[in-house]
Enzyme design. Structure first.
Site, PDB file in Angstrom:
ATOM      1  N   HIS A 194       0.820  -1.213   0.000  1.00 14.27           N
ATOM      2  CA  HIS A 194       0.000   0.000   0.000  1.00 14.27           C
ATOM      3  C   HIS A 194       0.853   1.261   0.000  1.00 14.27           C
ATOM      4  CE1 HIS A 194      -2.947  -3.053   1.007  1.00 14.27           C
ATOM      5  NE2 HIS A 194      -3.684  -2.323   0.207  1.00 14.27           N
ATOM      6  N   CYS A 516      -9.163  -3.291 -10.744  1.00 17.29           N
ATOM      7  CA  CYS A 516      -8.710  -2.142  -9.951  1.00 17.29           C
ATOM      8  C   CYS A 516      -7.387  -2.412  -9.239  1.00 17.29           C
ATOM      9  CB  CYS A 516      -9.770  -1.699  -8.958  1.00 17.29           C
ATOM     10  SG  CYS A 516     -10.127  -2.924  -7.699  1.00 17.29           S
TER      11      CYS A 516
HETATM   12  C1  PEP Z   1      -6.261  -5.497  -4.865  1.00 21.53           C
HETATM   13  O1  PEP Z   1      -6.090  -6.346  -3.981  1.00 21.53           O
HETATM   14  O2  PEP Z   1      -5.922  -5.667  -6.048  1.00 21.53           O
HETATM   15  C2  PEP Z   1      -6.887  -4.211  -4.538  1.00 21.53           C
HETATM   16  C3  PEP Z   1      -7.194  -3.342  -5.466  1.00 21.53           C
HETATM   17  O3  PEP Z   1      -7.101  -3.937  -3.226  1.00 21.53           O
HETATM   18  P1  PEP Z   1      -5.944  -3.472  -2.207  1.00 21.53           P
HETATM   19  O4  PEP Z   1      -4.713  -3.182  -3.025  1.00 21.53           O
HETATM   20  O5  PEP Z   1      -6.468  -2.302  -1.490  1.00 21.53           O
HETATM   21  O6  PEP Z   1      -5.785  -4.677  -1.330  1.00 21.53           O
END
Ligand code: PEP
Ligand code: MG
Length: 570
Positions: A194, A516
């Site tokens: 993140h 996403c």
């Molecule tokens: C993912 O896991 O691809 C996603 C978009 O969610 P995050 O990166 O917030 O876990």
């Protein structure tokens, strides 16, 4: 001058002064008996430390000079903390315990605080249960004072700094959105972590995976961060500085050219339209997304809202109230002026630990497999309903979609819908308007969801494929772990087949499907996803004009050929 090689976590080049994050100090509570004659001295150490913390809170209270809703909430919280510090019942208990059982005050205070917090947790009273975390937080500060632990505060980072550290936790990473950070250099952290995602969103060059970097770089030293090449240069000589300044200039010129795509629709050279959406973590980013030419918000990671601590008070122990959440969601919906806004329900837990969510279950052995995302919210229905209520109240201000994270079982969707029905009933009873037809979809980010996508397609209004977790969980590679980063492969055939299967399941039930995860914003993977039939991609804000430029240079037939080669070449 020294050159360190790492891994590119966010492209771009920058020059700035090092701000080295000190290694985190773990609070270790000593335990030793004291003599009767020392009891008085232990008690007065406690009173002194407590007074110091009270003084700091008083000072923070004086610094609140606004009357905004946020300030009122902060003031209330600080006043509660002051009351807790002087709670006569608790103080009496600590004193009695010290006298009856003469041990050092840190030990007594730690034991009593935990006991007190536990009593609150099992009280059955929602308000008191929430106070358990407050008690731990405030007396934890007194403990730090007694133990002479000075907790690092990320808010000290000045604008223009290059942050250098062993790692950065997601709640500290929010600073990347608040300050003009020049660069980020870490020892730990995968490129899908993140922290990396935030760095990319804000266009902050980042290099990860440099061993023992905090020992190599001095605070205040001049650094060049080459996020594109994955390099860090310390103490550069004049020639190197001038070479990199030239590179920065060229980069800026390219960016200026790319920005011409901001106002153009996203389409291939033969005219197939795409929707390029933005991934955001704060309401302010919605404005940036609009400026960058986003067709909507494809993923609002609401957990980042919960992680934002107050700059004035440095308190992060504060659950987002319904009202605060409502204001945040409404603001994003209004900013986007009717464009679709997909808001994901809280994806806390795992690596995104939120201090305000008190978890009596303690530390998990394997948090990424543990109580995170939908599992956590279904476990804390009050917390979940507060968010759902805020979302439905905000639904009249724009084009809202609600998305559920880390779904593995149909039952989780069914239970969420039951909670939504309860929320709707309550809103009806309160006469509060809301949109009854908000689409409710799921993230397909586990192998379970991908394999059974046909079942989920029957009960979901849309799918969004989260390739970051899908890759992590499918091939069993921790996305944050730099030492196995070479195994983290979004192009693994298992991942691609799950994506393909998910697209087919969505098409069969005629529901929209988008991506996403980070794959949605990277050149090589955009080509493959587009060739597989994906027409909606949600990505870091910064990437939107670049992906528009890329799509404009290619035809659908070329895209299909790229993806079929990738799928068949493995
Ligand atoms: C993912 O896991 O691809 C996603 C978009 O969610 P995050 O990166 O917030 O876990
Ligand atoms: Mg995810």
């Amino acid at each position: 001058m020294n050159v360190f090689l790492g891994v590119s976590a966010s492209t771009g080049i920058s020059i700035g002064k090092a701000f080295v994050i000190p290694e985190a100090v773990k609070r270790v509570i000593p335990q030793f008996p004291v003599s009767i004659s020392q009891i008085e001295q232990e008690w007065s150490r406690f009173i002194k430390a407590k007074a110091k913390i009270s003084g700091k809170i008083q000072k923070s209270l004086e610094e609140i000079n606004n009357e905004s809703k946020q300030d009122k909430i902060q003031r209330e919280l600080l006043e509660t903390y002051l009351l807790m510090l002087d709670d006569p019942v608790f103080l009496q208990e600590v004193k009695q315990n010290l006298e009856a059982n003469p041990f050092n005050i840190e030990y007594i205070l730690d034991v009593k605080t935990e006991e007190y917090a536990n009593r609150l947790r099992i009280s059955g009273n929602a308000y008191l249960t929430e106070r358990a975390q407050d008690i731990c937080d405030i007396f934890g500060r007194v403990l730090n004072e007694l133990l002479n632990i000075h907790v690092f505060n990320i808010n000290q980072v000045p604008d223009g700094a290059v942050i250098v550290g062993r790692e950065m936790n997601p709640s500290d990473a929010i600073i990347l959105s608040k300050r003009k950070i020049a660069g980020l250099v870490l020892t730990e952290g995968g490129t899908s972590s993140h922290v990396a995602i935030l760095a990319r969103n804000y266009g902050i060059p980042a290099v990860f995976g440099i061993e023992k970097i905090t020992k190599e770089v001095h605070h205040g030293e001049k650094l060049i961060v080459d996020g594109t090449a994955g390099e860090l240069i310390t103490d550069p000589d004049a020639q190197t500085l001038s070479d990199y300044s030239e590179k920065i200039k060229i980069e800026q010129e390219h960016r200026a050219k790319i920005l011409a795509f901001r106002d153009k629709p996203a389409q291939t050279k033969d005219g197939t339209r795409f929707s390029l959406m933005a991934n955001i973590g704060t309401p302010e980013e919605a404005k940036m997304a609009l400026e960058e030419g986003a067709d909507g918000i494809g993923l609002f990671r609401t957990e980042f809202l919960f992680m934002q601590e107050s700059v004035t008070t440095q308190l992060h122990n504060h659950a987002m109230s319904e009202e605060e959440q409502f204001e945040a969601y409404k603001s994003v919906l209004e900013t986007m002026q009717g464009k679709p806004v997909t808001i994901r329900t809280l994806d806390a837990g795992g690596d995104k630990v939120i201090a305000s969510i008190d978890r009596p279950d303690g530390v998990e052995k394997n948090p990424l497999m543990g109580l995170r995302a939908i599992r956590l919210t279904l476990n804390f229905p009050k917390l979940f309903k507060t968010q759902l209520r805020a979302l439905y109240r905000a639904s009249v201000y724009g084009n809202l979609k609600i998305m559920l994270p880390l779904i593995t079982n149909v039952d989780q969707v069914v239970k969420t819908k039951e909670l939504i029905a309860e929320v709707m009933e309550e809103l009806d009873a309160d006469g509060i308007p809301y949109n009854k037809d908000v689409p409710v979809g799921i993230m397909v980010e586990t192998a379970a969801a991908g394999i059974t996508a046909d079942c989920f397609a029957k009960i979901s209004d849309f799918f969004s494929i989260g390739t970051n977790d899908l890759t992590q969980y499918t091939i069993g590679v921790d996305r944050e772990n730099q030492t196995i980063a070479n195994l983290y492969n979004e192009f693994h055939l298992a991942v691609l087949r799950l994506i393909q299967h998910t697209i087919e399941a969505a098409e069969a039930e005629n529901i929209p499907v988008s991506v996403c995860g980070e794959m949605a914003g990277k050149t090589d993977s955009v080509l493959v996803l587009a060739g597989m039939g994906i027409r909606t991609l949600s990505m870091g804000i910064h990437n939107i004009p670049y992906v528009k430029e890329l799509l404009s240079s290619i035809s659908i037939a070329e895209l299909q050929s790229i993806s079929s080669k990738t799928l068949n070449n493995l």
